[in-house]
Design an enzyme around this catalytic site. Structure first.
Site, mmCIF file in Angstrom:
data_model
loop_
_atom_site.group_PDB
_atom_site.id
_atom_site.type_symbol
_atom_site.label_atom_id
_atom_site.label_comp_id
_atom_site.label_asym_id
_atom_site.label_seq_id
_atom_site.Cartn_x
_atom_site.Cartn_y
_atom_site.Cartn_z
ATOM 1 N N LYS A 130 0.858 -1.187 0.000
ATOM 2 C CA LYS A 130 0.000 0.000 0.000
ATOM 3 C C LYS A 130 0.891 1.233 0.000
ATOM 4 O O LYS A 130 2.078 1.184 0.355
ATOM 5 C CB LYS A 130 -0.949 0.016 1.207
ATOM 6 N N ASP A 152 -1.866 -1.532 11.140
ATOM 7 C CA ASP A 152 -2.364 -1.387 9.771
ATOM 8 C C ASP A 152 -2.703 -2.723 9.117
ATOM 9 O O ASP A 152 -3.206 -2.767 8.000
ATOM 10 C CB ASP A 152 -1.352 -0.631 8.909
#
Length: 267
Positions: A8, A132
């Site tokens: 990401k 995350d």
């Protein structure tokens, strides 16, 4: 079973405040990109972990893939498995590679052994591995806040653009990135990014870690500027670095001539 955990990027990253527990509250956009590892899981007589690609400087038991397996075996009677991770996503780059590997391992085990876990339940397991990590369960553009563990969906689609990620031959540790950071309320609300033309991002979508990291590692700031020189409509450091990404309307031609030798390029 084989799966491909993807990286990401952080589009904007605001360090909002320091918490009483010593952590910091953040605001950022997590956006999934194509850069991926490869993870294979098969039943075996004995549980084992192996890797290839980028060298992993950790014992198998300390790898997040192995930890994900161990976490589920605490609640489910899983058989031994052989895990092989081909590592492509670089470490210390702000790309979330380790968290992605762990989240995809949880999803693979759920599917492979038909555990029947919902996405919410998998996210709860993932949260026990890293802040995350749950993002990679849904794996969709997300506004993250808190310590990066609270999520809201964002209607952001960059599929018409090419995202190029570059990384110098060194990493940035989280303590290094937090050095000289001064938390502050952001001027721009990242939840409104979907309403803002990408050409206007440069003026208001900021990564607060750049103010701390660039003086320590001027090479990273230079990479960002070189992506703009190559035609990026927006460029930024991802997370706490050291990777930098550029968003291009068209595939950049001769990108190598804008970048110094020794730079890793992912497209």
């Amino acid at each position: 079973m084989i799966t491909f955990p993807n990286a990401k990027i952080n589009i904007g990253l605001n360090v909002v405040e320091k918490r009483p527990d010593g952590y910091h509250n953040l605001e950022t956009i997590f956006y999934p990109v194509k850069l991926s590892d490869a993870l294979e899981v098969i039943e075996a007589d004995k549980t084992a972990f192996s890797s290839s690609g980028i060298e992993i400087d950790a014992t198998p038991e300390n790898n997040l893939v192995y930890k994900a397996y161990s976490l589920l075996t605490g609640d489910y009677d899983l058989p031994p498995v052989k895990m092989h991770l081909h590592k492509v996503i670089p470490f210390g780059a702000g790309l979330g590679g380790g968290s992605a590997d762990a989240a995809f391992m949880l999803k693979v085990l759920n599917d492979y052994f038909e555990l029947g876990l919902t996405s919410t339940q998998i996210e709860e397991y993932a949260a026990r591995i890293g802040a995350d990590c749950p993002f990679f369960v849904q794996n969709k553009p997300t506004f993250a806040h808190g310590i990066g563990d609270q999520f809201k969906p964002v209607n952001l689609d960059l599929s018409a653009y090419e995202i190029v990620i570059v990384k110098p031959p060194f990493s940035v540790s989280t303590p290094q990135a937090y050095k000289n950071i001064t938390p502050a309320k952001p001027e721009f609300n990242l939840q409104q990014i979907e309403k803002l033309p990408i050409e206007d991002w440069k003026a208001v979508v900021k990564n607060d870690f750049e103010k701390s990291v660039f003086p320590q590692f001027p090479e990273i700031e230079k990479l960002k500027n070189q992506l703009y020189e190559a035609g990026a409509v927006y460029a930024s450091m991802s997370g706490s670095g050291s990777a930098v990404f550029g968003i291009f309307r068209h595939s950049p031609i001769d990108l190598d001539r804008f970048l110094p030798e020794g730079i890793f390029i992912y497209r």
